[in-house]
Design an enzyme around this catalytic site. Structure first.
Site, PDB file in Angstrom:
ATOM      1  N   SER A 183       0.821  -1.211   0.000  1.00  0.00           N
ATOM      2  CA  SER A 183       0.000   0.000   0.000  1.00  0.00           C
ATOM      3  C   SER A 183       0.860   1.268   0.000  1.00  0.00           C
ATOM      4  O   SER A 183       0.423   2.304  -0.518  1.00  0.00           O
ATOM      5  CB  SER A 183      -0.933  -0.008   1.228  1.00  0.00           C
ATOM      6  OG  SER A 183      -0.183  -0.094   2.429  1.00  0.00           O
ATOM      7  N   ASP A 218      -2.470   7.138  10.416  1.00  0.00           N
ATOM      8  CA  ASP A 218      -2.522   5.794  10.990  1.00  0.00           C
ATOM      9  C   ASP A 218      -1.159   5.277  11.436  1.00  0.00           C
ATOM     10  O   ASP A 218      -1.039   4.127  11.875  1.00  0.00           O
ATOM     11  CB  ASP A 218      -3.140   4.803  10.000  1.00  0.00           C
ATOM     12  CG  ASP A 218      -2.359   4.719   8.691  1.00  0.00           C
ATOM     13  OD1 ASP A 218      -1.263   5.323   8.602  1.00  0.00           O
ATOM     14  OD2 ASP A 218      -2.839   4.053   7.750  1.00  0.00           O
ATOM     15  N   HIS A 263       1.008   4.990   6.885  1.00  0.00           N
ATOM     16  CA  HIS A 263       0.993   5.649   5.587  1.00  0.00           C
ATOM     17  C   HIS A 263       1.407   7.113   5.731  1.00  0.00           C
ATOM     18  O   HIS A 263       0.994   7.789   6.669  1.00  0.00           O
ATOM     19  CB  HIS A 263      -0.390   5.544   4.952  1.00  0.00           C
ATOM     20  CG  HIS A 263      -0.787   4.127   4.684  1.00  0.00           C
ATOM     21  ND1 HIS A 263      -1.623   3.426   5.520  1.00  0.00           N
ATOM     22  CD2 HIS A 263      -0.425   3.268   3.697  1.00  0.00           C
ATOM     23  CE1 HIS A 263      -1.793   2.197   5.050  1.00  0.00           C
ATOM     24  NE2 HIS A 263      -1.065   2.073   3.942  1.00  0.00           N
TER      25      HIS A 263
END
Length: 833
Positions: A130, A306, A309
């Site tokens: 991600s 978070d 990221h």
């Protein structure tokens, strides 16, 4: 260099004690006790500095510094892996909050059209988890700023830019395992469609799924070893980047991510670096490690929502680093020095090097043969050309002086080339903060006050005062350029006034000369034009830049020609003629009115202006990047400054002739009542302009008004500086010294103080910005001063006073120039065809 011009901060007595008695006498009149001793200590301290720190000593020190720095940088690049691509990908720091500065090189901020031009029709593939997907989105937003993050998580995403056919893909492979290896193998098979660029990275999922076990780290190394072999094969056909893992904010990680620690990530990064750097057994690995994004994230990960990221601004750094690595060497942006190979010197540059080398050889031969050393002349002022006559007549310079000056110029041009055309010294981008502009400004004000002196004369705008004026203006402009202060509109507008003030002085000085002396001879014209243009013309050849690039010199040269034509054309109206009849005063005003009308016609007809200056061979002087638009902008911005200066000079000289002014020592310029009123109005006008300049909204809006109102602040300053008698009686020798070389300072800054043609800053001392600016400034000032003396030496030899000999030389120069222009024009047509 024993004359006054050779002293850096003003000449001082050889024995400081010789000045004590008169100094005590002067201070005794106004000071007592401790104050008297303070003034005495101040003056003797200043004399002591001046006695030992001369410009001759300074130049010797700067020569040693340059030699040592060249050796240091050459050795560090050769032995220390001084690759600007490596610097870009691995090292850097933040300037402010969001501006990333790679170590030692400049990073260009790519726009959409540039990115598409570079990448079309390439295929770029991002492979990973991600965080790689985040990098993918930041990358495609450079290509298409309207793009949004619309892809599903844990799935492949494809992006194709329709107009350029740039294909960028994201492939979901969250772990460095067999699946990732199989995908790479499929690209290496013969006949398969290979990506042009591969960007990949993974680790956090391996840590998360296996709770950060040591066995997982060992398996990661094994997997990377197998993957590295195939990445090396892909590097045969394109570029491959492995993205090192960014840090995490452990405090805000969710429970199912708590095992992802910065210690674990550091171990995985070390493993990746060890494995991939040794993946090519035959030599250095071609897999590039992207570590700069990680370094940027170390400072910003606390802003993560978070903890895993990155904030958008940080991942944009990684995307822009990648874009610079891929595109700089192809598009060659002037402000993107990272990853650019140095182009080979052109034929003209090679010929210029041989010319300067040959001149040095001829000088050595003449010196060996025993030619007598000639005395150097004192340089005149390039604006007014009011020469200071030496105490004793100097012999006419001979050929030895010519070749000596050319040899010295050749050494200096070699330094220019190394600074801004060769891959020797580093460059960094500018970044404006209020402190980077205003703190140096305070420093120079303090130095200027420290070196105040009594003026030799107290006339209005006397020579020492105008030198001081040019000096402090030039220093402010230098600080403005190096700090990138054009980003701050109030500073930008005040500096625009300083440029207008230079042109105002040009109009004032040349009008005064012609009005008083009536010397329109060819010799003086050639002297002025040579001193204005010599350095720039040499730089055009050595640095391969167009004449208009050094915009201020074309501007001043053009306006000198306009002033000359205005005053020389029939009827020639001079002070002697005007003294006989006041009618001629109206005649000179009519001439200025006619000039004003011509300027207005050009100003309000851009098409007509550009048509005139686009005609060959005039266009070769005023075009920049194939257009005269830049010349139009520069010309229009200060189009009235010259007329303001000429008109002001006329009014002053008329008032002076009629003995309306009081220019004695300590006298106010006008009667007390008039002086007080004018002084009050000047202060109010000065402040009012500053308020307006600080309140206008855009540069476009400000620049539209600037030609009409800049004269308000210029006149206000002149009156504030000259109405009080005590103000005319003192000046700053520090500022005046710089004023004598203001033209050279303005031009030299382009390449040996700034860098990348003024877009960046030259880095001589890496890792220490404060020390770097001190060292580079010291060398830069010494070089500018030496060039001013070289220009003077060459002017004495090249421009004879005999008109017949001068016409012959002008004819030869004209034919040579025409030949060069015809050749260059033919070359351009051939390339165009």
């Amino acid at each position: 260099m024993e004359h006054k011009e050779a002293v850096l901060l003003n000449a001082a007595p050889a024995d400081g004690a010789q000045g004590v008695a008169p100094l005590l006498h002067r201070t005794g009149a106004c000071c007592h006790g401790g104050a008297k001793m303070a003034v005495l200590a101040y003056s003797l301290g200043k004399r002591e500095i001046n006695q030992h720190f001369t410009i001759k000593n300074a130049k010797l020190i700067s020569l040693v510094l340059v030699s040592l720095l060249i050796v240091f940088h050459t050795a560090s690049r050769y032995y220390g892996g001084g690759d600007s691509c490596e610097w870009l990908l691995s090292k850097g720091r933040y300037l402010g909050e969001n501006v990333w500065q790679p170590y030692g090189c400049m990073m260009h901020k790519y726009k959409s059209n540039e990115a598409n031009n570079c990448l079309a029709p390439k295929r770029v593939v991002f492979v990973g988890d991600s965080r790689i997907r985040q990098l993918f989105y930041s990358f495609i937003k450079i290509i298409d700023p309207e793009q949004r993050e619309v892809g599903n998580k844990h799935e492949d995403i494809s992006f194709i830019h329709k107009s350029s056919s740039v294909n960028v893909e994201f492939l979901w492979y969250p772990e460095a395992n067999n699946s990732m290896k199989e995908r790479l193998i499929s690209w290496t098979n013969e006949g398969s469609l290979k990506p042009d660029v591969v960007i990949l990275g993974a680790a956090t999922w391996s840590i998360k799924l296996r709770s950060g076990s040591s066995e997982t780290l060992q398996q990661y190394k094994v997997n990377l070893t197998a993957i590295g072999v195939h990445l090396e094969k892909l590097a045969d056909h394109g570029e491959v980047y492995w993205v090192l893992q960014d840090p995490v904010n452990e405090e805000v990680l969710s429970e199912n991510r708590k095992m992802i620690t910065n210690q674990q990530l550091e171990q995985y990064n070390e493993a990746a670096a060890d494995v991939l750097n040794s993946s090519n057994r035959n030599g250095r690995s071609r897999i590039r490690l992207l570590a700069a994004a990680r370094q940027a994230a170390l400072e910003t990960i606390a802003q993560s929502d978070d903890g895993l990221h990155l904030p958008e601004s940080t991942r944009n750094v990684g995307a822009m680093v990648l874009m610079n690595s891929m595109c700089n060497n192809k598009l060659r942006p002037i402000d993107g020095s990272c990853c650019q190979t140095v182009p080979p010197p052109s034929l003209v540059q090679k010929l210029s090097a041989f010319f300067f080398l040959g001149s040095a050889v001829v000088f050595v031969v003449l010196h060996v043969l025993g030619n007598n050393r000639q005395r150097r002349h004192v340089p005149p002022d390039v604006e007014s050309l009011e020469e200071k006559k030496p105490a004793t007549a100097a012999a006419a310079p001979g050929p030895k002086e010519l070749f000596k000056a050319l040899g010295r110029m050749g050494i200096i041009m070699g330094y220019f080339y190394l600074c801004d055309r060769a891959d020797v010294f580093m460059k960094e981008q500018k970044f404006y903060t209020h402190s980077t502009f205003f703190i140096p400004l305070v420093y120079i004000i303090v130095l200027g006050v420290f070196y105040y002196e009594n003026s030799k004369e107290t006339k209005f705008l006397n020579r020492e005062q105008t030198d001081e004026w040019k000096g402090w203006m030039q220093l402010v402009i230098l600080i403005y350029h190096v700090s990138g202060a054009s980003a701050f509109l109030p500073v930008y507008m005040h500096v625009r006034v300083l440029v207008a003030a230079y042109l105002f002085q040009t109009g004032y000085g040349h009008f005064s000369f012609f009005w008083l002396k009536g010397d329109f001879g060819l010799y003086r014209v050639c002297q002025v034009l040579f001193r204005l243009n010599f350095l720039v013309l040499v730089l055009c050849v050595v640095m391969n830049r167009p004449y208009q690039f050094y915009y201020f010199v074309p501007l001043v040269t053009f306006w000198f020609a306009v002033i000359y034509a205005t005053m020389a054309l029939w009827p020639q109206i001079l002070q002697k003629k005007a003294n006989g009849s006041g009618f001629w005063h109206l005649g000179i005003l009519a001439k200025l009115l006619g000039l004003l009308i011509v300027i207005c016609v050009f100003a309000f007809s851009q098409g007509f202006f550009e048509h005139i200056f686009a005609v060959w061979p005039i266009s070769t002087l005023f075009e920049l990047n194939g257009s005269v638009h830049e010349w139009w902008f520069r010309w229009k911005l200060d189009r009235f400054a010259i007329i303001h200066g000429m008109l002001f000079a006329f009014l002053y000289l008329v008032l002076q002739k009629r003995m309306v002014l009081f220019e004695g020592k300590g006298d106010a310029l006008f009667s007390p009542k008039i002086s007080n009123v004018l002084l009050f109005l000047s202060v109010v006008s000065f402040i009012t302009y500053s308020i307006w300049a600080s309140s206008c909204k855009t540069k476009t809006e400000c620049n539209e008004m600037h030609p009409y109102i800049s004269v308000v602040q210029i006149l206000a300053f002149i009156l504030i500086r000259n109405i009080p008698g005590y103000a005319r009686s003192v000046y700053s020798s520090f500022f005046a010294w710089f004023g004598k070389i203001s033209l050279e300072l303005f031009i030299c800054q382009y390449h040996i103080w700034l860098a990348a043609d003024t877009k960046g800053i030259l880095v001589l001392i890496p890792g220490n910005p404060s020390l770097n600016i001190l060292v580079s400034t010291f060398i830069f000032v010494c070089v500018a001063h030496e060039i001013s003396l070289i220009t003077n030496d060459l002017a004495q030899v090249i421009i004879p006073k005999d008109n017949v000999a001068l016409l012959k030389r002008l004819g030869a120069v004209g034919l040579f120039t025409l030949g060069v222009l015809l050749l260059s024009r033919g070359s351009h047509k051939t390339h165009g065809a």
